[in-house]
Scaffold this motif. Structure first.
Motif, short mmCIF file in Angstrom:
data_model
loop_
_atom_site.label_atom_id
_atom_site.label_comp_id
_atom_site.label_asym_id
_atom_site.label_seq_id
_atom_site.Cartn_x
_atom_site.Cartn_y
_atom_site.Cartn_z
N ASN A 164 -1.68 -1.68 32.76
CA ASN A 164 -2.06 -2.87 33.53
C ASN A 164 -1.34 -4.24 33.25
O ASN A 164 -1.75 -4.52 31.94
N ALA A 165 -0.59 -4.54 34.06
CA ALA A 165 0.20 -5.60 33.38
C ALA A 165 -0.78 -6.94 32.99
O ALA A 165 -0.44 -7.60 31.97
N GLU A 166 -1.74 -7.29 33.73
CA GLU A 166 -2.53 -8.31 33.48
C GLU A 166 -3.48 -7.86 32.17
O GLU A 166 -3.46 -9.08 31.16
N GLU A 167 -3.92 -6.92 31.96
CA GLU A 167 -4.43 -6.69 30.83
C GLU A 167 -3.60 -6.53 29.68
O GLU A 167 -4.00 -7.15 28.50
N ALA A 168 -2.45 -6.17 29.74
CA ALA A 168 -1.54 -5.95 28.54
C ALA A 168 -1.02 -7.41 28.35
O ALA A 168 -0.90 -7.85 26.86
N GLU A 169 -0.97 -8.34 29.26
CA GLU A 169 -0.73 -9.67 28.92
C GLU A 169 -1.89 -10.26 27.98
O GLU A 169 -1.40 -10.91 27.11
N GLU A 170 -3.05 -10.02 28.58
CA GLU A 170 -4.18 -10.57 27.86
C GLU A 170 -4.34 -10.02 26.18
O GLU A 170 -4.60 -10.60 25.46
N ALA A 171 -4.08 -8.74 26.06
CA ALA A 171 -4.25 -7.94 24.97
C ALA A 171 -3.01 -8.46 24.14
O ALA A 171 -3.25 -8.70 22.93
N MET A 172 -1.95 -8.86 24.54
CA MET A 172 -0.72 -9.29 24.06
C MET A 172 -1.09 -10.80 23.23
O MET A 172 -0.84 -11.03 21.93
N GLN A 173 -1.64 -11.50 24.20
CA GLN A 173 -2.07 -13.06 23.60
C GLN A 173 -3.07 -12.65 22.45
O GLN A 173 -2.95 -13.57 21.64
N ASP A 174 -4.20 -11.92 22.75
CA ASP A 174 -5.15 -11.74 21.59
C ASP A 174 -4.66 -11.22 20.46
O ASP A 174 -4.95 -11.52 19.22
N SER A 175 -3.36 -10.34 20.52
CA SER A 175 -2.97 -9.85 19.43
C SER A 175 -2.17 -11.08 18.40
O SER A 175 -2.22 -10.87 17.29
N PHE A 176 -1.58 -11.65 19.31
CA PHE A 176 -1.00 -13.05 18.65
C PHE A 176 -2.11 -13.89 17.77
O PHE A 176 -1.72 -14.21 16.86
N LEU A 177 -3.22 -14.27 18.55
CA LEU A 177 -4.19 -15.11 17.96
C LEU A 177 -4.71 -14.28 16.76
O LEU A 177 -4.76 -15.12 15.77
N LYS A 178 -4.61 -12.86 16.83
CA LYS A 178 -5.23 -12.30 15.40
C LYS A 178 -4.17 -12.17 14.50
O LYS A 178 -4.39 -12.37 13.28
N VAL A 179 -2.70 -11.93 14.94
CA VAL A 179 -1.67 -12.10 13.85
C VAL A 179 -1.88 -13.56 13.23
O VAL A 179 -1.62 -13.63 11.96
N PHE A 180 -1.88 -14.59 14.07
CA PHE A 180 -1.94 -16.03 13.47
C PHE A 180 -3.13 -16.08 12.59
O PHE A 180 -3.10 -16.95 11.83
N SER A 181 -4.26 -15.69 12.84
CA SER A 181 -5.47 -16.08 12.34
C SER A 181 -5.56 -14.96 10.86
O SER A 181 -6.31 -15.30 9.93
N ARG A 182 -4.73 -13.71 11.01
CA ARG A 182 -4.82 -12.90 9.83
C ARG A 182 -3.28 -12.95 9.12
O ARG A 182 -3.34 -12.02 8.11
N ILE A 183 -2.76 -13.75 9.33
CA ILE A 183 -1.25 -13.91 8.62
C ILE A 183 -1.07 -13.83 7.30
O ILE A 183 -0.37 -13.20 6.45
#
Length: 178
Positions: A41-60
């Motif tokens: 699902n494009a919308e869920e994929a977009e949200e998951a991607m955004q959350d992924s980046f938040l995790k990346v930045f917080s766990r860098i």
């Protein structure tokens, strides 16, 4: 690793917004595609991607230089997308002994039937029901084995194998219709 990416990683560790933006621009498409394959699902994929980046930045700070940064963030995205799918109820069916024997017999026939291009497979996989799509994606595109998928989805390995075989059968039918 690309010196530019390494520079951005160091900037992200100092919480520099410009470095975060550059990493986002560089890897957004990669993470979006990984999330889309799993969520379907494009919308869920977009949200998951955004959350992924938040995790990346917080766990860098957890990223270890010398290892593949791309693989590290890809793994975060895959697990984040799986979490999105888990929020939905994934219908699964326990595998009976009779179903297991039938599935194994069908598996040999289906191996020969999948001769479609990768793009056809990816396109058809997005149209599969959620449970089928997740198992098939994790196995075919992400390289997890049946035991790992069972662990990730909190299912029995026999159920994962059943889902995979049914997904593969459905995928073959979809491709043959097109």
């Amino acid at each position: 690793m690309d010196k530019e990416v390494l520079h951005w990683i160091k900037g992200c560790r100092r919480q520099e917004r410009n470095a975060q933006l550059n990493l986002y621009r560089r890897f957004a498409r990669l993470l979006y595609v990984a999330c889309l394959r799993i969520t379907g699902n494009a919308e869920e994929a977009e949200e998951a991607m955004q959350d992924s980046f938040l995790k990346v930045f917080s766990r860098i700070d957890q990223y270890q230089e010398g290892h593949s940064f791309e693989a590290w963030i890809h793994q975060i995205a895959v697990h984040t997308a799986i979490d999105y799918v888990r929020r939905q109820h994934i219908p699964t069916e326990e595998l009976t002994p009779t179903m297991a024997m039938e599935a194994e017999a069908e598996e040999d026939e289906q191996e020969e039937a999948i001769m479609a291009s990768v793009e056809q497979v990816k396109e058809a996989a997005l149209r599969l029901p959620t449970g089928f799509r997740v198992v098939l994606t994790l196995y075919l595109f992400e390289g997890y084995d049946m035991e790992e998928i069972a662990s990730i989805l909190n299912l029995q390995p026999s159920s994962v194998r059943s889902q995979y075989l049914r997904a593969k059968r459905k995928l073959v039918e979809m491709i043959q219709r097109n």
